[in-house]
Write a protein that holds these residues in place. Structure first.
Motif, mmCIF file in Angstrom:
data_model
loop_
_atom_site.group_PDB
_atom_site.id
_atom_site.type_symbol
_atom_site.label_atom_id
_atom_site.label_comp_id
_atom_site.label_asym_id
_atom_site.label_seq_id
_atom_site.Cartn_x
_atom_site.Cartn_y
_atom_site.Cartn_z
ATOM 1 N N ARG A 4 147.747 53.005 104.376
ATOM 2 C CA ARG A 4 147.428 53.580 103.068
ATOM 3 C C ARG A 4 146.441 54.726 103.194
ATOM 4 O O ARG A 4 146.575 55.761 102.544
ATOM 5 N N ARG A 5 145.432 54.576 104.062
ATOM 6 C CA ARG A 5 144.438 55.621 104.238
ATOM 7 C C ARG A 5 145.058 56.884 104.834
ATOM 8 O O ARG A 5 144.662 57.993 104.495
ATOM 9 N N ILE A 6 146.036 56.695 105.741
ATOM 10 C CA ILE A 6 146.718 57.851 106.314
ATOM 11 C C ILE A 6 147.460 58.611 105.217
ATOM 12 O O ILE A 6 147.419 59.832 105.148
ATOM 13 N N VAL A 7 148.142 57.866 104.350
ATOM 14 C CA VAL A 7 148.945 58.495 103.298
ATOM 15 C C VAL A 7 148.072 59.078 102.199
ATOM 16 O O VAL A 7 148.269 60.220 101.779
ATOM 17 N N TYR A 8 147.087 58.337 101.762
ATOM 18 C CA TYR A 8 146.315 58.748 100.588
ATOM 19 C C TYR A 8 144.923 59.282 100.893
ATOM 20 O O TYR A 8 144.228 59.744 100.013
ATOM 21 N N GLY A 9 144.519 59.216 102.149
ATOM 22 C CA GLY A 9 143.218 59.771 102.534
ATOM 23 C C GLY A 9 142.073 58.912 102.328
ATOM 24 O O GLY A 9 141.600 58.052 101.999
ATOM 25 N N GLY A 14 163.454 55.601 96.692
ATOM 26 C CA GLY A 14 163.143 54.742 95.557
ATOM 27 C C GLY A 14 162.347 53.497 95.899
ATOM 28 O O GLY A 14 162.125 52.653 95.035
ATOM 29 N N LYS A 15 161.920 53.384 97.138
ATOM 30 C CA LYS A 15 161.137 52.209 97.534
ATOM 31 C C LYS A 15 159.697 52.363 97.071
ATOM 32 O O LYS A 15 159.186 53.454 96.909
ATOM 33 N N LYS A 16 159.044 51.238 96.859
ATOM 34 C CA LYS A 16 157.644 51.206 96.432
ATOM 35 C C LYS A 16 156.766 50.785 97.609
ATOM 36 O O LYS A 16 157.238 50.207 98.582
ATOM 37 N N ASN A 17 155.475 51.056 97.507
ATOM 38 C CA ASN A 17 154.543 50.801 98.607
ATOM 39 C C ASN A 17 154.598 49.384 99.176
ATOM 40 O O ASN A 17 154.546 49.228 100.398
ATOM 41 N N LEU A 50 155.220 63.064 118.203
ATOM 42 C CA LEU A 50 154.700 63.182 116.849
ATOM 43 C C LEU A 50 153.578 62.169 116.665
ATOM 44 O O LEU A 50 153.768 60.973 116.903
ATOM 45 N N PRO A 51 152.391 62.630 116.294
ATOM 46 C CA PRO A 51 151.279 61.691 116.104
ATOM 47 C C PRO A 51 151.620 60.641 115.045
ATOM 48 O O PRO A 51 152.362 60.906 114.093
ATOM 49 N N ALA A 52 151.054 59.466 115.213
ATOM 50 C CA ALA A 52 151.342 58.353 114.307
ATOM 51 C C ALA A 52 151.084 58.737 112.857
ATOM 52 O O ALA A 52 151.872 58.397 111.966
ATOM 53 N N GLU A 53 150.006 59.473 112.608
ATOM 54 C CA GLU A 53 149.671 59.843 111.235
ATOM 55 C C GLU A 53 150.772 60.691 110.597
ATOM 56 O O GLU A 53 151.130 60.487 109.442
ATOM 57 N N GLN A 54 151.295 61.644 111.357
ATOM 58 C CA GLN A 54 152.373 62.490 110.824
ATOM 59 C C GLN A 54 153.638 61.667 110.606
ATOM 60 O O GLN A 54 154.350 61.859 109.620
ATOM 61 N N TYR A 55 153.941 60.763 111.550
ATOM 62 C CA TYR A 55 155.110 59.907 111.419
ATOM 63 C C TYR A 55 154.988 59.061 110.156
ATOM 64 O O TYR A 55 155.939 58.962 109.370
ATOM 65 N N VAL A 56 153.803 58.459 109.936
ATOM 66 C CA VAL A 56 153.590 57.605 108.766
ATOM 67 C C VAL A 56 153.779 58.405 107.485
ATOM 68 O O VAL A 56 154.466 57.953 106.556
ATOM 69 N N ARG A 57 153.196 59.582 107.417
ATOM 70 C CA ARG A 57 153.336 60.403 106.204
ATOM 71 C C ARG A 57 154.794 60.782 105.949
ATOM 72 O O ARG A 57 155.277 60.726 104.813
ATOM 73 N N ARG A 58 155.485 61.190 107.014
ATOM 74 C CA ARG A 58 156.901 61.585 106.869
ATOM 75 C C ARG A 58 157.751 60.409 106.412
ATOM 76 O O ARG A 58 158.525 60.515 105.462
ATOM 77 N N ARG A 59 157.590 59.247 107.065
ATOM 78 C CA ARG A 59 158.402 58.083 106.709
ATOM 79 C C ARG A 59 158.069 57.582 105.313
ATOM 80 O O ARG A 59 158.955 57.164 104.566
ATOM 81 N N HIS A 60 156.791 57.639 104.940
ATOM 82 C CA HIS A 60 156.397 57.207 103.600
ATOM 83 C C HIS A 60 157.111 58.067 102.561
ATOM 84 O O HIS A 60 157.690 57.542 101.594
#
Length: 90
Positions: free
Chosen positions: A85-90, A55-58, A38-48
């Motif tokens: 942050r850029r991966i999650v929010y673009g 209920g966790k915050k950034n 799984l590419p890092a970007e997809q992993y980051v988005r999924r885990r985020h």
């Protein structure tokens, strides 16, 4: 080659060490490899998304994800909080 996995030795090893049939061992190996491919970007988005759903915050989430990426079997590149942050929010 069994079910798309080229490493027949790995499949044989999993089958012999677990008692699984070669076909089931091939599926297990494929599943594990797919998890780590799984590419890092997809992993980051999924885990985020998962951590937000808990209920966790950034400010809590990004250090957790960064630590998880460093500990992955197939190491992802080291990413700063800004890059996360850029991966999650673009």
């Amino acid at each position: 080659m069994m079910s798309g996995v080229r490493d027949a030795d790995l499949i044989e090893r999993v089958a012999s060490s677990t008692g699984l049939s070669p076909n089931v061992a091939a599926r297990v190996v494929e599943d594990v490899l797919a998890f780590y491919r799984l590419p890092a970007e997809q992993y980051v988005r999924r885990r985020h998304a998962e951590l937000q759903a808990e209920g966790k915050k950034n400010p809590e989430i990004f250090p957790v994800i960064a630590a998880e990426l460093r500990g992955r079997l197939v190491a992802a590149p080291v990413l700063s909080e800004r890059q996360l942050r850029r991966i999650v929010y673009g």
